[in-house]
Design an enzyme around this catalytic site. Structure first.
Site, PDB file in Angstrom:
ATOM      1  N   GLN A  79       0.817  -1.214   0.000  1.00 36.93           N
ATOM      2  CA  GLN A  79       0.000   0.000   0.000  1.00 36.93           C
ATOM      3  C   GLN A  79       0.852   1.265   0.000  1.00 36.93           C
ATOM      4  O   GLN A  79       0.329   2.368   0.109  1.00 36.93           O
ATOM      5  CB  GLN A  79      -0.928  -0.008   1.220  1.00 36.93           C
ATOM      6  CG  GLN A  79      -1.917  -1.152   1.209  1.00 36.93           C
ATOM      7  CD  GLN A  79      -2.672  -1.309   2.519  1.00 36.93           C
ATOM      8  OE1 GLN A  79      -2.355  -0.658   3.526  1.00 36.93           O
ATOM      9  NE2 GLN A  79      -3.676  -2.182   2.534  1.00 36.93           N
ATOM     10  N   HIS A 141      -0.872  -0.351   5.798  1.00 33.01           N
ATOM     11  CA  HIS A 141      -1.443   0.492   6.852  1.00 33.01           C
ATOM     12  C   HIS A 141      -0.552   1.694   7.185  1.00 33.01           C
ATOM     13  O   HIS A 141       0.004   1.809   8.281  1.00 33.01           O
ATOM     14  CB  HIS A 141      -1.719  -0.340   8.116  1.00 33.01           C
ATOM     15  CG  HIS A 141      -2.858  -1.295   7.942  1.00 33.01           C
ATOM     16  ND1 HIS A 141      -3.515  -1.857   9.011  1.00 33.01           N
ATOM     17  CD2 HIS A 141      -3.465  -1.787   6.833  1.00 33.01           C
ATOM     18  CE1 HIS A 141      -4.489  -2.661   8.553  1.00 33.01           C
ATOM     19  NE2 HIS A 141      -4.461  -2.629   7.228  1.00 33.01           N
ATOM     20  N   GLU A 233     -14.978   2.767  10.893  1.00 31.15           N
ATOM     21  CA  GLU A 233     -15.470   3.760  11.845  1.00 31.15           C
ATOM     22  C   GLU A 233     -15.360   5.177  11.299  1.00 31.15           C
ATOM     23  O   GLU A 233     -14.441   5.497  10.545  1.00 31.15           O
ATOM     24  CB  GLU A 233     -14.644   3.715  13.143  1.00 31.15           C
ATOM     25  CG  GLU A 233     -14.728   2.420  13.903  1.00 31.15           C
ATOM     26  CD  GLU A 233     -13.875   2.440  15.162  1.00 31.15           C
ATOM     27  OE1 GLU A 233     -13.859   1.428  15.869  1.00 31.15           O
ATOM     28  OE2 GLU A 233     -13.217   3.475  15.434  1.00 31.15           O
ATOM     29  N   TYR A 243      -9.085   5.990  20.841  1.00 31.60           N
ATOM     30  CA  TYR A 243     -10.218   5.492  20.050  1.00 31.60           C
ATOM     31  C   TYR A 243     -10.274   3.959  19.973  1.00 31.60           C
ATOM     32  O   TYR A 243     -11.065   3.429  19.209  1.00 31.60           O
ATOM     33  CB  TYR A 243     -10.217   6.171  18.678  1.00 31.60           C
ATOM     34  CG  TYR A 243     -10.559   7.640  18.833  1.00 31.60           C
ATOM     35  CD1 TYR A 243     -11.876   8.076  18.781  1.00 31.60           C
ATOM     36  CD2 TYR A 243      -9.577   8.563  19.164  1.00 31.60           C
ATOM     37  CE1 TYR A 243     -12.206   9.404  19.014  1.00 31.60           C
ATOM     38  CE2 TYR A 243      -9.895   9.894  19.401  1.00 31.60           C
ATOM     39  CZ  TYR A 243     -11.211  10.301  19.328  1.00 31.60           C
ATOM     40  OH  TYR A 243     -11.531  11.616  19.578  1.00 31.60           O
ATOM     41  N   TYR A 254      -9.401 -11.267   9.864  1.00 38.36           N
ATOM     42  CA  TYR A 254      -9.672 -11.821   8.540  1.00 38.36           C
ATOM     43  C   TYR A 254      -9.803 -13.338   8.575  1.00 38.36           C
ATOM     44  O   TYR A 254     -10.483 -13.930   7.740  1.00 38.36           O
ATOM     45  CB  TYR A 254      -8.576 -11.406   7.557  1.00 38.36           C
ATOM     46  CG  TYR A 254      -8.556  -9.920   7.301  1.00 38.36           C
ATOM     47  CD1 TYR A 254      -9.599  -9.289   6.621  1.00 38.36           C
ATOM     48  CD2 TYR A 254      -7.511  -9.128   7.750  1.00 38.36           C
ATOM     49  CE1 TYR A 254      -9.593  -7.925   6.400  1.00 38.36           C
ATOM     50  CE2 TYR A 254      -7.490  -7.764   7.528  1.00 38.36           C
ATOM     51  CZ  TYR A 254      -8.538  -7.171   6.851  1.00 38.36           C
ATOM     52  OH  TYR A 254      -8.525  -5.820   6.634  1.00 38.36           O
TER      53      TYR A 254
END
Length: 366
Positions: A79, A141, A233, A243, A254
């Protein structure tokens, strides 16, 4: 490419729909973008667009594009690559542009911020002003969304690297956080966890936040983040708040395994909105234009899984409804922006991505 061709492309994608009393049409401003990730509109109504492979493009109003020089090298893996692009609030005077990107390489990489001064050909006087610590060994991520607060300080979202989710709960780690710095990269003295040794941490307990926007009028920062299987979220951020990830979550791993048996816990801040199953949210815009009066003040975000955009209806700062939009594109939406010209803009995520303008239907444009 002939100058007339982008104009023809703009006419090839026209769609009209009625959405909460807001008929719209879609037009392609530019096509052939390689996995575009983010955009910023310049004062002359042209655009800066990042491509994940490590290019920063200047895209003209008619779709012409130029690859800009002076950008940093990036780690293009998984990513990783180029992420967000943001103009300094004083851009008209200082011409400063901020890029977030994956820095480093295999085994040691991180989300970073690069700052440079925009010229006719690229970024001059460029410098890296932040690199997330500690470095990680995974190409997943990164987070990577940027937003300026009304006081001129800069926020950056960071992911927890996928394999390092416990770091999101460690204030000493900058993984799985929202960081706050001054516009030159220095650390504001009033960051909430400075006394605890977390110099740049503004909030913690995040998984992979890929959308963030500031409502300066209300003094609210909105953020969304990817959950695992379920549990995406939307959060309303307050400095110093936790959070919850991975101590609390509405999703599962997963593999189907339980990550946490808890969805809530005292002292941890609950999300303002949750999606189960996941929609894979991407980009986040607060529409502030006048061209769609019924949309003003609402949130817009891409839903990668469903290849559409979601509009979150805000009333007095509370999410009271949700609408699915622009599914006729049939493409993954990577970014959504409310631009100074009053239009909404979308970036589609593919090797032949597009910059798409959302404008009122014929006869209602002004």
């Amino acid at each position: 490419m002939p100058r007339t061709l982008p104009l023809l492309l703009a006419l090839c994608l026209l769609a009209t729909a009625a959405a909460r009393g807001a008929p719209y049409r879609l037009e392609t401003v530019a096509s052939g973008l390689h996995h575009p990730w983010s955009l910023a509109q310049l004062p002359d109504h042209s655009f800066l667009v990042t491509e994940r492979r490590g290019r920063l493009l200047h895209v003209g109003p008619d779709g012409e594009r130029q690859a800009l020089t002076g950008v940093p090298e990036t780690y293009e893996a998984g990513q990783g690559g180029f992420f967000d692009v943001m103009l300094h609030p004083g851009f008209d005077d200082n011409r400063l542009v901020y890029l977030s990107y994956a820095a480093g390489g295999l085994g040691a990489n991180a989300t970073a911020i690069f700052r440079g001064r925009l010229t006719a050909t690229g970024l001059a006087d460029g410098e890296e002003i932040l690199r997330v610590q500690p470095l990680k060994d995974t190409p997943q991520h990164y987070g990577g969304r940027l937003a300026f607060l009304p006081d001129g300080s800069l926020l950056l979202t960071t992911g927890e690297g996928f394999d390092h989710r416990e770091a999101a709960q460690n204030p000493a780690s900058e993984l799985g956080k929202v960081l706050r710095i001054s516009d030159d990269g220095s650390v504001p003295a009033d960051n909430p966890l400075v006394a605890a040794g977390a110099q740049r941490v503004w909030t913690l307990g995040h998984r992979n936040p890929q959308g963030m926007v500031v409502d300066a009028d209300r003094g609210v920062v909105w953020l969304h983040e990817h959950g695992p299987r379920g549990g995406d979220e939307v959060n309303r951020l307050l400095p110093g708040e936790n959070y919850g990830w991975p101590a609390v979550t509405h999703g599962i791993d997963y593999s189907g395994a339980t990550i946490s048996p808890y969805k809530h816990w005292p002292g941890l801040t609950d999300p303002a909105h949750v999606w189960v199953p996941s929609i894979a949210p991407s980009g986040l815009a607060l529409y502030q234009g006048d061209r769609f009066p019924t949309w003003r003040g609402d949130l817009f975000l891409g839903a990668l899984v469903d290849r559409e955009v979601r509009r979150l209806d805000l009333e007095d700062g509370i999410i009271v409804g949700e609408e699915r939009l622009f599914g006729e594109l049939g493409e993954r939406i990577r970014d959504v922006r409310s631009a100074p010209d009053g239009f909404l803009y979308l970036l589609t995520d593919s090797e032949a991505g597009r910059l798409v303008r959302v404008r009122p239907a014929q006869g209602t444009d002004h």
